[in-house]
Design a protein around this motif. Structure first.
Motif, PDB file in Angstrom:
ATOM      1  N   GLN A   1       0.790  -1.347   0.008  1.00  0.00           N
ATOM      2  CA  GLN A   1      -0.109  -0.054  -0.178  1.00  0.00           C
ATOM      3  C   GLN A   1       0.831   1.159   0.045  1.00  0.00           C
ATOM      4  OE1 GLN A   1      -3.453   0.044   2.700  1.00  0.00           O
ATOM      5  NE2 GLN A   1      -3.561  -1.985   2.446  1.00  0.00           N
TER       6      GLN A   1
ATOM      7  N   PHE B   1       3.261   1.241  -3.405  1.00  0.00           N
ATOM      8  CA  PHE B   1       2.668   1.547  -4.499  1.00  0.00           C
ATOM      9  C   PHE B   1       2.153   3.133  -4.670  1.00  0.00           C
ATOM     10  CE2 PHE B   1      -0.182   1.582  -8.139  1.00  0.00           C
ATOM     11  CZ  PHE B   1       0.742   1.074  -9.207  1.00  0.00           C
ATOM     12  N   THR B   2       1.557   3.639  -3.517  1.00  0.00           N
ATOM     13  CA  THR B   2       0.919   4.767  -3.329  1.00  0.00           C
ATOM     14  C   THR B   2       1.972   5.696  -3.830  1.00  0.00           C
ATOM     15  OG1 THR B   2      -0.439   4.108  -1.821  1.00  0.00           O
ATOM     16  CG2 THR B   2      -0.490   6.531  -1.844  1.00  0.00           C
TER      17      THR B   2
ATOM     18  N   VAL C   1       2.831   6.313  -7.112  1.00  0.00           N
ATOM     19  CA  VAL C   1       1.766   7.070  -7.792  1.00  0.00           C
ATOM     20  C   VAL C   1       1.599   8.531  -7.553  1.00  0.00           C
ATOM     21  CG1 VAL C   1      -0.871   7.172  -8.017  1.00  0.00           C
ATOM     22  CG2 VAL C   1       0.190   4.788  -8.074  1.00  0.00           C
TER      23      VAL C   1
ATOM     24  N   VAL D   1      -4.749  10.853  -2.541  1.00  0.00           N
ATOM     25  CA  VAL D   1      -4.496   9.617  -3.281  1.00  0.00           C
ATOM     26  C   VAL D   1      -4.481   8.511  -2.097  1.00  0.00           C
ATOM     27  CG1 VAL D   1      -2.389   8.776  -4.261  1.00  0.00           C
ATOM     28  CG2 VAL D   1      -2.963  10.998  -4.840  1.00  0.00           C
ATOM     29  N   TRP D   2      -4.152   8.814  -1.012  1.00  0.00           N
ATOM     30  CA  TRP D   2      -4.151   7.793   0.063  1.00  0.00           C
ATOM     31  C   TRP D   2      -5.588   7.350   0.247  1.00  0.00           C
ATOM     32  CZ3 TRP D   2      -0.840   4.613   2.098  1.00  0.00           C
ATOM     33  CH2 TRP D   2      -1.223   3.772   3.269  1.00  0.00           C
TER      34      TRP D   2
ATOM     35  N   ALA E   1      -6.697   5.199  -2.354  1.00  0.00           N
ATOM     36  CA  ALA E   1      -6.109   3.813  -2.504  1.00  0.00           C
ATOM     37  C   ALA E   1      -6.749   2.952  -1.518  1.00  0.00           C
ATOM     38  CB  ALA E   1      -4.418   4.368  -2.192  1.00  0.00           C
TER      39      ALA E   1
ATOM     40  N   PHE F   1      -9.716   1.559  -2.868  1.00  0.00           N
ATOM     41  CA  PHE F   1      -9.172   0.443  -3.748  1.00  0.00           C
ATOM     42  C   PHE F   1      -8.966  -0.910  -2.924  1.00  0.00           C
ATOM     43  CE2 PHE F   1      -5.559  -1.749  -5.374  1.00  0.00           C
ATOM     44  CZ  PHE F   1      -6.106  -2.392  -6.811  1.00  0.00           C
ATOM     45  N   PHE F   2      -7.979  -0.810  -1.980  1.00  0.00           N
ATOM     46  CA  PHE F   2      -7.664  -1.792  -1.137  1.00  0.00           C
ATOM     47  C   PHE F   2      -8.855  -2.562  -0.470  1.00  0.00           C
ATOM     48  CE2 PHE F   2      -3.742   0.577  -1.140  1.00  0.00           C
ATOM     49  CZ  PHE F   2      -3.054  -0.273  -2.247  1.00  0.00           C
TER      50      PHE F   2
ATOM     51  N   LEU G   1      -7.896   7.204 -10.823  1.00  0.00           N
ATOM     52  CA  LEU G   1      -6.801   6.881  -9.882  1.00  0.00           C
ATOM     53  C   LEU G   1      -7.305   5.103  -9.679  1.00  0.00           C
ATOM     54  CD1 LEU G   1      -4.264   7.091  -8.312  1.00  0.00           C
ATOM     55  CD2 LEU G   1      -5.811   7.903  -6.302  1.00  0.00           C
ATOM     56  N   LEU G   2      -8.412   4.895  -9.459  1.00  0.00           N
ATOM     57  CA  LEU G   2      -9.107   3.614  -9.203  1.00  0.00           C
ATOM     58  C   LEU G   2      -8.666   2.575 -10.262  1.00  0.00           C
ATOM     59  CD1 LEU G   2     -12.459   4.282  -7.577  1.00  0.00           C
ATOM     60  CD2 LEU G   2     -10.571   3.231  -6.647  1.00  0.00           C
TER      61      LEU G   2
ATOM     62  N   PHE H   1      -4.938   1.810 -10.391  1.00  0.00           N
ATOM     63  CA  PHE H   1      -4.665   0.712  -9.334  1.00  0.00           C
ATOM     64  C   PHE H   1      -5.154  -0.716  -9.795  1.00  0.00           C
ATOM     65  CE2 PHE H   1      -4.361   4.026  -6.181  1.00  0.00           C
ATOM     66  CZ  PHE H   1      -3.132   3.688  -5.134  1.00  0.00           C
TER      67      PHE H   1
END
Length: 758
Positions: A39, A42-43, A46, A56-57, A60, A63-64, A122-123, A126
């Motif tokens: 996490q 890769f964040t 990006v 962004v976090w 993210a 997504f996770f 962004l999604l 990922f």
């Protein structure tokens, strides 16, 4: 079986059970290490594409959590197959296919981000880049626990202790990232280490599959018989599991958004709340919890009250209070929610369904806080909303004390009167309440929560009291003057009009990023061209640098400015000069253009057309060798986005400079020491640097001390700055590693600021 044969077989059975336990524990631990180290890794890869935004976090995390749900559903469906071999083969094939996509890279077709719709873009990035490897990892925890039950191990009747082992790995992965991995290894090396760990995991899971395949049929039958009579969880029970998982999941994103805008958009700060979140899972699913659940339930109302006080009185000048206070309260609230989940967990027969409910709740909380709230509210409203909902996560109150809670509603009425009446009446005493009502609100909230706890108040009334206190704090904020908020993907900006109407102030989090004087002390309106103030006044570091370069050239300048803010620097230009602005956030452009907020742009650069997008991408497309001066004044809360302060970023700035050009970087910061970082990246590009660090007590009337670094090829390029006593030519620290796109050390910057006593 004879007695002799039984005696001989017992050691082998015990030995096999130890091997099974160790192998499964190791596989779950390594899987969790990989799952939660990817996490921040890769964040961080990006971040440069989206300006280092804290959002962004948040995206993210959505997504996770969504992919975690998909992995849990996959595990649940896979374990409905009666065969022992098919789930093993299917999952190993999935892991091998995912391994073929490593090491991690940003998908090639995901180039420059769009000018809007960042979250959806962004999604998609990922999913395309790490979707398959993460999906395969996400399924491991419930799948391996279900396999463990089917091995016939004696502990298979209650395998939830393995969930604690999983979260120990997750916790260590996140904590080690800012403390060990980020300061030591480059992004490329981190990626290679992670890929090697993925290969090791495949070997461990293959071993787990082999142990399941060779498990004695009799042992498996015994566990199955023990579970056969266990009733299925009701719909209401499953719904409560979803709610109990959703609230702390949403709070995780909300508290992260709150603290990251007050300090800096850096993985260090994003990792801390998530580490605490995982630690709560470790603690509640231990076979012998270190913190009894009833203790946590007693502490939860105090934690809710603590958040109310922190939101009421702030704490922006105190790093320990801002970070420690909010996160301690979050930890207690999450412990209470997750403790309820642990207390109501089902038999092992329904294990995978339980994890599906948990992940579904986590996804709902993440979607609300990470995607819905930022597009619905103009401020971080999700934080107080989830704090109020946290009170509903408590178990039902003890019905033996129902009459005592009748005092709660009179207390709520007193709270409302104390906060509302002073605005309707006059008098010295009431004026005191008017000036301090936000503190009174906090005090009454704490007292009310503690009283509610002592009286064993029903959770609905407790939630209502918290909601009332939070609503009144919003109605009567601690900020002086009128406050309007503007929210975008890049954060929440406040435009504060001071009580006397004299100044309009732009704030991001608790940091001032610009101000304009609208009225004089006698109430008359300021006429003519606005004077740059705050960090941009003519006698500050940025103002002196502009004057020195202008005098050195003796002709109109060509200037590039990265970061628009309130538009203050548009009024630092001189007739005949060409100033071009680069801004990532369209909402900031709209705010700077709107004369009801600021008039710098309207009066000084009415035809302004900023280049929209991340400056690392847009500025790199500018022609080389054309700018006399480049001013880097972008920010994410209280810090330059990291990707604008690297060796590679400075190389871009250098390429765009004219023969005698200079780069000015604004590095004023409460919590990070960045001047040495800029000196280091300049030196790595063959540039000399001069540091201006004003600390003269001028922070009044919105004239602020500044910390600025000017870098140029030669001493003559900076004119009189080279000999000015306020500027110190500074060499790079040989013991300090240069920041690059592949390496940065945020923790080191925090340490240097603390060491210097700032």
């Amino acid at each position: 079986m004879s007695a002799a044969e039984l005696a001989t077989s017992q050691p082998s059975v015990a030995s096999r059970n130890r091997v099974v336990l160790l192998t499964y524990t190791a596989a779950i631990f390594v899987s969790a290490l990989l799952l939660f180290s990817v996490q921040p890794l890769f964040t961080k890869m990006v971040l440069p594409r989206l300006g280092g935004s804290p959002a962004v976090w948040s995206v993210a995390m959505v997504f996770f959590q969504s992919l975690l749900l998909a992995g849990y559903v996959y595990a649940h469906l896979l374990m409905r197959i009666k065969s022992r071999v098919i789930p093993i083969v299917v999952h190993l094939l999935l892991l091998l296919v995912a391994f073929a996509a490593l090491p991690l890279t940003i998908a090639a077709r995901w180039g420059e981000p769009p000018t809007s719709g960042y979250a959806i873009w962004l999604l998609g990035l990922f999913v395309a880049s790490i979707g398959l490897p993460f999906f395969a990892l996400a399924a491991n925890n419930p799948l391996l626990q279900a396999w463990f039950v089917r091995t016939g191990h004696p502990d298979g009747a209650d395998p939830y202790f393995l969930y604690a082992s999983s979260n120990v790995g997750s916790f260590l992965a996140l904590l080690s990232y800012p403390l060990a991995l980020e300061p030591v290894f480059t992004l490329r090396m981190q990626n290679l280490i992670w890929t090697g760990g993925y290969g090791l995991l495949i070997v461990l899971i293959a071993a787990c599959g082999l142990l399941l395949w060779r498990a004695p049929v009799s042992a498996i039958a015994n566990n199955a018989a023990a579970e056969s009579d266990a009733p299925a969880p009701s719909f209401s029970t499953r719904a409560r599991w979803v709610f109990l998982a959703a609230v702390p999941s949403g709070l995780l994103i909300a508290v992260t958004a709150h603290i990251s805008t007050d300090v800096a958009a850096a993985p260090l700060l994003w990792v801390l709340p998530l580490s605490l979140y995982l630690l709560t899972w470790v603690l509640v699913f231990q076979q012998r919890p270190l913190l009894p659940h009833k203790w946590v339930l007693w502490a939860q109302p105090a934690a809710i009250a603590g958040v109310i006080v922190l939101l009421a009185v702030g704490g922006e000048q105190n790093l320990l209070l801002t970070l420690g206070g909010h996160q301690l309260c979050f930890f207690v609230i999450a412990m209470a929610c997750h403790g309820e989940l642990a207390r109501t967990r089902p038999p092992a027969k329904y294990l995978t369904g339980f994890y599906v409910a948990l992940s579904f709740g986590g996804m709902i909380g993440g979607l609300f806080a990470g995607l819905i709230a930022p597009n619905v509210f103009s401020w971080v409203a999700e934080y107080p909303i989830l704090i109020a909902l946290a009170a509903l996560c408590r178990p039902p109150a003890d019905e033996r004390l129902p009459r005592l809670s009748r005092w709660l509603w009179p207390l709520a009425a007193v709270l409302a009167l104390v906060l509302i009446l002073p605005s309707q009446m006059k008098g010295e005493t009431l004026d005191w309440f008017e000036d301090h009502r936000v503190y009174v609100a906090g005090g009454v909230a704490v007292f009310g929560m503690l009283l509610a706890l002592a009286l064993n108040t029903a959770r609905l009334k407790l939630a209502a009291l918290a909601a009332l206190a939070l609503a009144l704090i919003r109605i009567y904020p601690a900020d002086e003057g009128r406050v309007e908020t503007v929210r975008s993907f890049f954060g929440v900006h406040k435009i504060v009009t001071t009580p006397n109407g004299q100044y309009h102030v732009l704030m991001h989090g608790t940091t001032i990023h610009g101000a304009e004087k609208y009225a004089n002390a006698n109430g008359t309106q300021v006429a003519g061209r606005p004077e740059p103030i705050t960090y941009y006044h003519k006698d500050g570091g940025i103002g002196r640098a502009i004057t020195a370069i202008r005098e050195r050239k003796g002709a109109p300048l060509r200037v590039a400015v990265i970061g628009l803010g309130s538009g203050t620097l548009t009024c630092a230009s001189a007739p005949g000069e060409t100033w071009k602005f680069f801004e990532i956030d369209q909402s900031m452009v709209d705010t700077a253009r709107d004369p009801k907020y600021f008039t710098y742009v309207e009066k000084c650069e009415p035809e302004l057309k900023p280049t929209i997008g991340d400056a690392r991408l847009t500025f790199a497309r500018e022609p080389d060798g054309i700018y006399d001066l480049i001013i880097v004044d972008a920010y994410s809360s209280d810090a330059i986005p990291i990707h604008l302060a690297t060796k590679e970023a400075m190389a871009i700035y250098k390429d765009k400079l004219g023969p005698q050009g200079a780069v000015v970087m604004h590095v004023s910061n409460r919590h990070l020491e960045l001047a040495s970082v800029v000196v280091g990246i300049a030196d790595a590009n063959g540039l000399k640097s001069w540091v201006y660090d004003e600390d003269s007590g001028r922070d009044s009337e919105y004239i602020f001390a500044t910390n600025v670094v000017v870098s140029a090829r030669a001493e003559a390029d900076v004119g009189k700055l080279a000999s000015a006593e306020q500027w110190a030519e500074t060499d790079a620290n040989a013991n300090q590693r240069v920041w690059t796109d592949d390496y940065c050390n945020v923790l080191g910057a925090v340490y240097r600021r603390l060491r210097d006593g700032e």
